[in-house]
Each structure stands twice: as C-alpha cells, then as structure tokens.
Design an enzyme around this catalytic site. Structure first.
Site, PDB file in Angstrom:
ATOM      1  N   TYR A  82     -20.948  -2.368 -38.420  1.00  0.00           N
ATOM      2  CA  TYR A  82     -21.596  -2.315 -39.762  1.00  0.00           C
ATOM      3  C   TYR A  82     -21.945  -1.151 -40.020  1.00  0.00           C
ATOM      4  O   TYR A  82     -22.160   0.024 -39.342  1.00  0.00           O
ATOM      5  CB  TYR A  82     -22.973  -3.208 -39.401  1.00  0.00           C
ATOM      6  N   SER A 130     -17.768 -15.472 -32.480  1.00  0.00           N
ATOM      7  CA  SER A 130     -17.964 -15.647 -33.804  1.00  0.00           C
ATOM      8  C   SER A 130     -16.834 -15.830 -34.442  1.00  0.00           C
ATOM      9  O   SER A 130     -15.769 -15.353 -34.165  1.00  0.00           O
ATOM     10  CB  SER A 130     -18.544 -14.168 -34.231  1.00  0.00           C
ATOM     11  N   ASN A 131     -16.993 -16.605 -35.299  1.00  0.00           N
ATOM     12  CA  ASN A 131     -15.632 -17.206 -36.322  1.00  0.00           C
ATOM     13  C   ASN A 131     -14.536 -17.860 -35.296  1.00  0.00           C
ATOM     14  O   ASN A 131     -13.358 -17.581 -35.413  1.00  0.00           O
ATOM     15  CB  ASN A 131     -15.220 -16.146 -37.053  1.00  0.00           C
ATOM     16  N   TRP A 160     -23.688 -17.285 -40.807  1.00  0.00           N
ATOM     17  CA  TRP A 160     -23.608 -16.172 -41.555  1.00  0.00           C
ATOM     18  C   TRP A 160     -23.261 -16.635 -43.107  1.00  0.00           C
ATOM     19  O   TRP A 160     -22.529 -17.746 -43.312  1.00  0.00           O
ATOM     20  CB  TRP A 160     -22.649 -15.009 -41.215  1.00  0.00           C
ATOM     21  N   GLY A 181     -24.336 -14.725 -52.000  1.00  0.00           N
ATOM     22  CA  GLY A 181     -24.937 -14.739 -53.413  1.00  0.00           C
ATOM     23  C   GLY A 181     -24.341 -15.634 -54.336  1.00  0.00           C
ATOM     24  O   GLY A 181     -24.863 -15.842 -55.428  1.00  0.00           O
TER      25      GLY A 181
END
Lengths: 302, 302, 302
Positions: free
Chosen positions: C56, C161-162, C212, C218
C-alpha cells in the site's frame, strides 16, 4: 406392468421411479372425486410419490390434494408425499409479500411446514425440500430447524432443490442426517447437471436426483428452434427401433443416467403417465444415447 | 545429461520427467528396426515412459509399438507403458461404432485393456488412464472393474485424463487406491488448469499432472493470431538470456509449475526430444514466467 | 455507541466488526500527530482493526502507520493489525521488479513480513493474509513458511485474500492451523461471492470473510450506468424508512449476509466511519434486501 420403488439414498426413503408433480393440479379443475380417482390411478400405475410445494397454485394446490385425502384417509399409507418451501411468491394469497423472495429462516420454514401438513391433511411429509438456494440461508440455523422438524416427526427426510454443489455441501455440513436428494432441472434441452458437477456429486454421495421439467416444459415437442428441432428429429428416427413415442425415448434418455434420476411428471393425463411408466422398460442403446446428446450439443461429444 | 525419474504420487509409479507420446507413431512410417531404434534412443535420453491409447492411429499404434517389443522383449523392463481407454472412434477398424462416443462399462474397459496388452506385447500396463470423462460413467461399477484389473496384475496404477475436479473426486471416492494422475491440456495458449481448480487439486492430492499438447499443437510456433504471436515474441526475447530455443523455454515455462507436471511430447524427432531434455535444466526466472503469462492473457496478471 | 468485536473463526482472533483500511493512508497527507489522532478516534468508535499490506502506498503506508505507533506504543495493545504480502509491484521503491507479479516463496514471504514488522513498529501481526492467489504457489512450501512465522511469534493467525474455493482448500490442506478468513470483493455491484461458492465455503468452514470495496470503489454513489443507477435509486427509496443514508443502507445490506462479513473501510474521514458504525445497527428487512439484490441483478431473483 407396475413401477418398482427406488431407495433414493442408502439412509433414505423409497420413492416411486416416476413422481407425480402437483404444480398444475389447480389447472386441471378436478372435483374431489376426480382427484381421488387420479390418485388411485397413479397408485395403480405404481406412481406412489406425489411432489408438492407450498407455493404451487399460488399456495392453493396442497389444499386441493388434502381435500381428496380427507375423504379417503386410507390412501395416505399407500403414497409418499414430498413438499417444498423457502420461496415467497407475490400473490393476493400472500399480501405481505411485496417482492418475490426467499426465506429459509426457522420461522418461515416451520410455519410453511405446518400449513403444508394442514392443507395436505397429513401428520407428516415423507420428504421436505428447500425449494431454491436462498442467498441469505444461515445454514447452521436452518439445519437446526430441519433436525427439529424430524425429531417432531413432522418430516421424515430432508433434501434440496436447485442447489449448486457448494450450497449442497454447506447445508449437509451442518446436518446430522444426510440430505437424500437434489431436485434439479435436466432434459435433452438442459444438460447442465452433466457438466457442472451436480450429477458427479449425486453419484459420490449416493443419492438419486429428482428431475423437474424432463421435457423442457414441452419445448422438446413444440419448439422450432435449432436445438429442439434437432433433438426431436433424432427422437423421431428412433421411434421404429424402440417402438416408442418420442416422449418415452426422451424419458428413457434421462433415466439412463447412472445417478438413477427420478423424473417428476407434471401431467394430469393418465394416458401420458401410463406411457411414461412403459418408458422405464426401454433400454436405450449407448450409441443412441450419444446421438441424442450430440443432437442437443450440436457437435461431437467425444 | 539424462532425465531423472519422478514419483508422480506418493503411492504411485516413477515415470520419466518427459513422456514420449505415441499418438502419431503411425504417421512416422517406421520399420520395426527403426521403431526399436527410436525406443532405445528415448531410453538413452532418460525418456523411459511411453504414452499410448487404444484409439491412437485408429486403433493401430499400440500394435506398431508391440511389434518392436516382441523383437526386443528385453526393452520391456527398461520402460513404463501408459495406455488409455474409454473413447470409441468411428473408423473402418471399428465398424460397430456408428458415432464417436464414450464407453466406461466394465465390458468395454476389460476388453480394451486385453487388446492393449496383446497389441503392446506385454503382460501389464504401468498405468491405465480413463481417456475422457464419460457422461454415462457409473463410477462404482467402473471402480470395481479397475480394482479387478489391478488384482489381476494387468495394470499397476490407475489415473484419468481430461477430468474436471468433480469427476476426479467422484471416481476417487469409489476406489480403494489413489488415482495417480490427471493427463490434461496445458500450454502457454491454454491456461485453464491454472484457474479452474485442476492444478489446485493436483497439489492438494499430491499427484503430478501429465500435460498433453504442451506447444498447443504447434500453434505456439506458427500461428499468427494475437495471442500466439505475442507469446512467441516474448519467448524469442528470452532466447539470448537462457541460451535456449523457444520450444525449450515454452517447455520450461510449463515445468515451472509447482504441481510438477510431466509433459507428453508427441514428436518422433530425436533431436527435438534431446532439446526437450535440455529444457528440464532451465531455471526460468519468476518475473520471466509472469511476462509469458501476461503475454498469453493480454493483461497484467497481478 | 461502540462496535462489538467479532470472533472471525472458532480458533481465530477477535476483530472489530468494521475494519479501517490503510490502502490510501499516504493520500491523506497526515502529520504524525494527525495519524495518532485518527487511530485514537477509530479506537473510540470501536474500530480497532487496521488492514495493511506491504504494497500500500507503493510500499510506504506501513511506515506511516508505524511512525504513529512509535510515538505512542501504548496504542499497540488496543488494536489488531492485519498485513498482506505476495504481490510485487513495479515502483521506484522496488527497482528490481520489472513486471507486476506474485511471489509466495518462503524467501519473499519471510522478508516481506520482516519489513512489515519493522515498518509498523510492532513485534507481531495479528493476522497475515496472502494477498492474491499466486499461480506458482507451492502450497506445501508456503504452508511450512507460514507455520514457522507462527512458531516464531511473528504472526498470530493466517488467512488469504481473493482466493477461489479450490485455492483456499489447497492451502488449508497443507496447514496445521485453520485459515481464519478470505478477504474478498463484495458489494451491491459485485455479487460473485454469493454465487461462486465463496460464501458457502465461509459458512461451511465457520470463518467470517472480510470485504474490500464494499461500495464498489464509490461507483455505487457516482456511476450513471444502468446497474449502479438502479441500485442507488432503490437505496434512496429506503432512506426514509431506515432513517439512514445510502452508504449506511448499502453497508447494512452487506452485513446482513449470514457469513458475518467484516467490511474494510478505506476512508480517512472520521464522520464517514461514524456513519458506518451506526449502520451496524440497521436491521434490513428481508424483502428490502431482495429488492436491492433484484436492482443489482436486473431481474427477479426468486
């Protein structure tokens, strides 16, 4: 001839090889006497298993059937009754439903089973199916509810309908008894269960799937489209060889599958049921089976 | 250099890291002496495993191979022989077949294995594969049949080819011995096993998959299409760095997979086999591996 | 009100029902004092779990967070820290990376965890996630590496994750401890986990997934497209009934799922976090839940 019964799971109930589907019972406009007559004719043919759902006939069909049983309670022991729940329809009979949705909460399942028992005029269901996978299914909670319905003697066995293999595994993982079937769509115009793992799971777990829409809702007889036409053409070609009508061959094709599927027949026409019973005696040649599969897929399958 | 052997499953046989595929043996037009020579050259290279199927060469290739073994029975102990069955081809050599179809009944499997043993001039197969998933596979019945073939010493190990994970699980669930491989298509132009669970299952169950069509049937060398061209371009860019030809890098790419796949090479050209053997020594850089994956997929893969 | 903590797996850690996502921490341009203030405000709201990843902020965000913790080491015991590794980005901060790729080798995982611990100024991670499925994942090797990180006390729990269900099963099969979560994408504009077995697996294995992009980045608020517009329209219609904003209803919709998902919120705006905390108190009516599902799918879902 009369049908043999099939044990649909090693721990499971015996059901007739062909199942009488009650989805359209309301459309047949039968008097109580005629309904009794229909049930007796089914029993005579060896079609002793009747497939209901709370929602059939907009929540009215189970009552129509129950009225016959009330008149002739002696018939109850000669038949097996399946019902389903978990779908909530929008209909004037359920004004609270603003949108078609699923509900597999204990409250809904318990109340639906109660109503089915009342409407069907019986103390127990031989088999209760969860009608469709509810994306909000809390599997542990639902499993508890189903186990309690068994303990209370209200249902003898549990199964599902239209479940993917993952959904089946999930619900099974929370239950202390085996699910005994998955009632799914399968026909010469809907081959998915062959390829998506559904039939593999059935064989692995030793249950017989039940088949709805075995004639693709009649499309196999009437539709002019490429696939249906191609399949019908090949069915017709086999008429002579098997001395059988195309509906019989289409049914024999289904029943050839090694998972031992039990077709649900939605007709109120006793002659068509008789014809279906005869179809259970057809031994479809393996190459003919593949000819029909190829006709459906439109290309070589090997 | 010579190839090492790989144990393809903890309970399973040792096979050579590269496998000689006999699908086109008939096309090579070799005399018996030339066939013996080819087998010996393979053995010298460490390619000791030969991959057959009843249907190769329209049911004639196993016999071509067997004629060589009959002349030189001492070769049998130096090699491992795989065969496959379950597909029924339409060919003048099998006039009874009116349509290409599958057959995994005990009758067909037993008779196919008998013929393979006779044609190959051997008493046993090191490994028998079910060639393709038969939608009519009765898994319990097939498993019994396969266990009997093992008891009788006619086959030493069992595997499958082109099975989905669900089909693999089903057959495995009925067997008392582990399936030792799934022979599948995989190449820079066919990535499915990475994403559809096939390789995940291989790693989970500790078996090495075998890979057919590792060069996408040659398309990787010749085809002008977007994907093949893109992949070839990247392979060529790596030529210098690895001092290797593009077929070697394409092969090294495959063999980098942690499931330890064993490629099946369909060539009768000993030089190409030598080149492939050298490819087993290439250590492809991880970033180069992803460059090639990206070239195949056409977008970033991370 | 303050959030309750949730045990995300029977063997697993307690995490706050909402998780603060640190993916954009660098974009917020906060001084160390402001970062401390943000962390304290989260803790006050009951949002005690912070979700990091090595990558990140192009490998810079963990350090930004660690600078705050260094100043206020007393905060460490009041929070849970998640980090992830396994993706290699191309950035000037990692000049050796020539292409975006995955790396789940022990060397990479160990060194990534070391750096995360240093950057985050902590001795341990509460939870380490493998960030994405690496097609080159050697599951046995990775599992050993992860078990060692646990033995060394550097990480307390492991998750992914994923991951697809097959990838999850594979890694789990090599581990002596349970994976405690799968952090996945889910929102009213991304329904896959409902239908692809991901949520079924979560319920079966009793873990809570983390979510997530709960607002589809958005898009759910801004996008004019058919689906997003339709969903937003229905969210707005429910504003009055639930006395809630559309982001709150969208969040409540997610959290209604029986797998007990924990959304990761990527905002640095404390007011939006407060609003999200209030959303955990909304009890969305089942029919309203299906209205929103239908709006997303564009057709009846039952």
């Amino acid at each position: 001839m009369s049908l043999i019964k099939k044990k649909i799971h090693p721990n499971g109930p015996e059901m007739s090889h062909l199942i009488a589907g009650m989805m359209r019972l309301n459309d047949w406009n039968l008097t109580i006497t005629q309904r009794i007559d229909f049930i007796e004719k089914c029993i005579d043919l060896g079609i002793t298993t009747f497939d209901h759902a709370d929602i059939y006939g907009a929540y009215t069909n189970e009552k129509l059937f129950g009225e016959a049983l009330k008149e002739r309670p002696d018939l109850r022991d000669q038949i097996e009754m399946i019902s389903k729940c978990g779908i909530c329809l929008t209909t004037e009979n359920r004004a609270a439903h603003k949108i078609k949705h699923y509900d597999t909460t204990p409250d809904h399942i318990n109340s639906s089973v109660e109503k089915s028992l009342q409407n069907l005029q019986t103390d127990y269901l031989d088999l209760l199916l969860i009608h469709r996978p509810d994306p909000l299914m809390d599997a542990a909670e639902l499993a508890d509810c189903l186990m309690n319905l068994i303990s209370d003697g209200k249902i003898l066995h549990i199964g599902v309908s239209n479940f993917t293999t993952a959904q089946y595994e999930l619900l099974q993982s929370k239950l202390d008894v085996p699910l005994v079937t998955n009632q799914i769509e399968f026909s010469l115009l809907h081959l998915n269960p062959i390829y998506d793992g559904t039939f593999d799971q059935a064989q692995k777990l030793n249950f017989s799937p039940m088949i709805w829409s075995p004639f693709a809702g009649g499309r196999i007889f009437h539709e002019e489209s490429g696939v249906a036409g191609r399949v019908r053409h090949h069915l017709e070609e086999m008429h002579q060889k098997y001395q059988a009508d195309i509906d019989q061959i289409a049914l024999a094709w289904l029943m050839t599958h090694p998972s031992n599927p039990l077709p649900v027949l939605g007709t109120g026409n006793v002659d068509r049921l008789k014809s279906a019973v005869s179809a259970t005696e057809i031994n479809l040649d393996r190459q003919d089976w593949f000819k029909l599969l190829k006709a459906s897929r439109g290309h070589d399958v090997a």
